[in-house]
Design a protein around this motif. Structure first.
Motif, PDB file in Angstrom:
ATOM      1  N   LEU A  64       3.205   4.605  -4.107  1.00 40.09           N
ATOM      2  CA  LEU A  64       2.497   5.296  -3.028  1.00 40.09           C
ATOM      3  C   LEU A  64       2.608   6.810  -3.146  1.00 40.09           C
ATOM      4  O   LEU A  64       1.638   7.522  -2.875  1.00 40.09           O
ATOM      5  CB  LEU A  64       2.995   4.803  -1.667  1.00 40.09           C
ATOM      6  N   LEU A  94      -2.619  -2.132  -1.843  1.00 43.40           N
ATOM      7  CA  LEU A  94      -1.469  -2.396  -2.705  1.00 43.40           C
ATOM      8  C   LEU A  94      -1.295  -3.888  -2.924  1.00 43.40           C
ATOM      9  O   LEU A  94      -1.781  -4.698  -2.132  1.00 43.40           O
ATOM     10  CB  LEU A  94      -0.158  -1.964  -2.032  1.00 43.40           C
ATOM     11  N   ALA A 112      -1.271  -0.782  -7.120  1.00 35.62           N
ATOM     12  CA  ALA A 112      -1.891   0.064  -6.085  1.00 35.62           C
ATOM     13  C   ALA A 112      -3.173   0.628  -6.667  1.00 35.62           C
ATOM     14  O   ALA A 112      -3.202   1.038  -7.828  1.00 35.62           O
ATOM     15  CB  ALA A 112      -0.973   1.215  -5.686  1.00 35.62           C
TER      16      ALA A 112
END
Ligand SMILES: C=C(O[C@@H]1C=C(C(=O)O)C=C[C@H]1O)C(=O)O
Length: 441
Positions: A64, A94, A112
């Motif tokens: 992230l 994700l 992701a």
């Protein structure tokens, strides 16, 4: 993945927008090209995306922050001429676990991935906005493309949706015997004090009578579940991931956070009396309240260090067409500015889909489930240049690939969970998608 070079990204994202008219969300989704996106959330304008002006992917525990870093570079230097509602945004999500396995049906889903759609349509209160984005093009070329796309979409006519494809075969990943064994083992570990809660899921492979139309399926889900978040994540090739989920992970606007705890489940009654009786049983159930409390408590604990104030509302019932859940609204005000991806990182997986303590629960899930969760029960949503955004938990979902669909559903287990009752709850949670595949037109 190699980081993007600065000379590739600086000031190179160009967006232009205009109003247009299209007959429906479904017509727009049918017309745009892959990779396609759909995002529908309560109190938000619906967005349809087609193509990818830019794609950011990342893997591993820092996925992230990697996504955020690359996206921020692209958005900071962007040349955008669009009203706020039509601003370019990153859409995606994700995998549930930090690494992608690439196992079927998730071959085209990395750990992701977020895209800024090349063509973005926003169904706002004041009409539909088209935004065209490109990277590395000059503004004149983007304006010309905008005119071209607008002319094509303006010419769209309404088409009657197809009926459901029908279901001709089913295959479960988990037999009832294997399920009982897994639940008993998990419950024993909870009773022994190894962990407090774990959410175990199942997958159901469904063979369809003919290839499913993704826009039609999503349109039908919208009619039955208007209060849910509906999403489509469709990579450039391969299967499509879609669902209608009642669970918001988090939304952030400025410093205002909205989230909630959703856990504890029962069915719907055939009469109003039976429905109210079921709701009251759920509200009074010690087991379900405990299961729910762990989720609410954990969300509050995750938000506390980031927030000036966290407000936990009153526990109530959330009724959907096929199930009812215990639900507690939670909102918060951030202490300082944060990116929505940091909140996603802090909250995922909540004990509504993972367990407690999180690392132990994830271990049990990996050891027990005979299939790859892929993006099931993981965050899907969007973020923008300000770090605002909105994410849902991708449950009540399926991967659809031509005439094959794989459905996923899970249940929270605590010390007094009963394997057969939990089995029935899983079957109930398949229904949102299964009904729309099966139902006669
Ligand atoms: C995991 C799922 O649902 C979650 C588990 C619930 C429960 O155990 O009661 C309720 C809602 C969701 O938080 C699913 O639908 O697949």
């Amino acid at each position: 993945m190699e980081p993007l070079r600065t000379d590739e990204v600086a000031t190179s994202l160009v967006s232009r927008s205009a109003r247009l008219s299209v007959p429906s969300v479904r017509a727009a989704l049918t017309a745009v090209s892959r990779p396609r996106t759909l995002w529908t959330a309560p109190d938000e304008p619906t967005v349809v995306g087609g193509g990818a002006a830019v794609t950011v992917e990342a893997d591993g525990p820092d996925r992230l922050s990697c996504v955020r870093e690359r996206a921020t570079e692209l958005l900071d230097g962007a040349d955008v001429d669009a009203p706020d509602v039509a601003r370019p945004r990153f859409f995606g999500g994700l995998a549930f676990h930090e690494e992608a396995t690439g196992r079927d049906p998730w071959a085209d889903f990395p750990a992701a991935r977020f895209v800024v759609p090349e063509v973005q349509l926003v169904f706002a209160d004041d009409g539909v906005w088209l935004t065209v984005t490109d990277v590395g093009a000059d503004a004149g070329a983007v304006e010309a493309r905008l005119d071209e796309v607008r002319a094509d979409l303006d010419a769209l006519s309404a088409v009657d949706p197809d009926g459901p494809p029908g279901v001709v075969g089913r295959h479960r990943t988990t037999s009832l015997d294997a399920w009982r064994e897994s639940v008993d083992a998990a419950v024993s570990r909870i009773r022994a004090g190894d962990l407090r809660k774990v959410v175990l899921a199942q997958a159901l492979d469904v063979e369809l009578g003919r290839p499913a139309s993704v826009p039609d399926l999503l349109a039908r889900l919208g009619e039955t579940y208007p209060e849910c978040h509906r999403f489509l994540v469709e990579p450039a090739t391969g299967a499509s991931f879609l669902g209608a989920t009642p669970e918001r992970l988090v939304s952030l606007r400025g410093r205002d956070i909205e989230t909630g705890a959703l856990a504890g489940t029962t069915g719907r009654g055939d009469t109003d009396d039976e429905d109210a009786w079921l709701a009251n049983e759920l509200l009074a159930s010690e087991k379900d309240n405990h299961e729910h409390e762990l989720v609410a408590e954990t969300i509050r604990e995750q938000l506390d260090p980031l927030s000036a104030e966290v407000r936990v509302g009153e526990r109530g019932i959330r009724k959907l067409a096929t199930v009812q859940h215990l639900w507690t609204p939670i909102d918060a005000t951030l202490e300082r500015d944060e990116h929505v991806l940091s909140l996603v990182d802090a909250l995922h997986p909540t004990p509504a889909v993972g367990g407690l303590p999180p690392a132990d629960a994830l271990g049990v899930i990996r050891e027990t489930e005979p299939f790859d969760r892929g993006w099931y029960a993981a965050p899907v949503g969007w973020f923008d240049a300000d770090g605002d955004g909105s994410f849902a938990v991708a449950i009540r979902s399926a991967v659809v690939d031509d005439s094959l669909a794989t459905l996923f559903a899970g249940v929270g287990l605590v010390a007094d969970s009963d394997p057969d009752a939990e089995w029935d709850e899983v079957q109930l949670k398949y229904r949102p998608i299964l009904d729309e595949l099966e139902r006669e037109a």
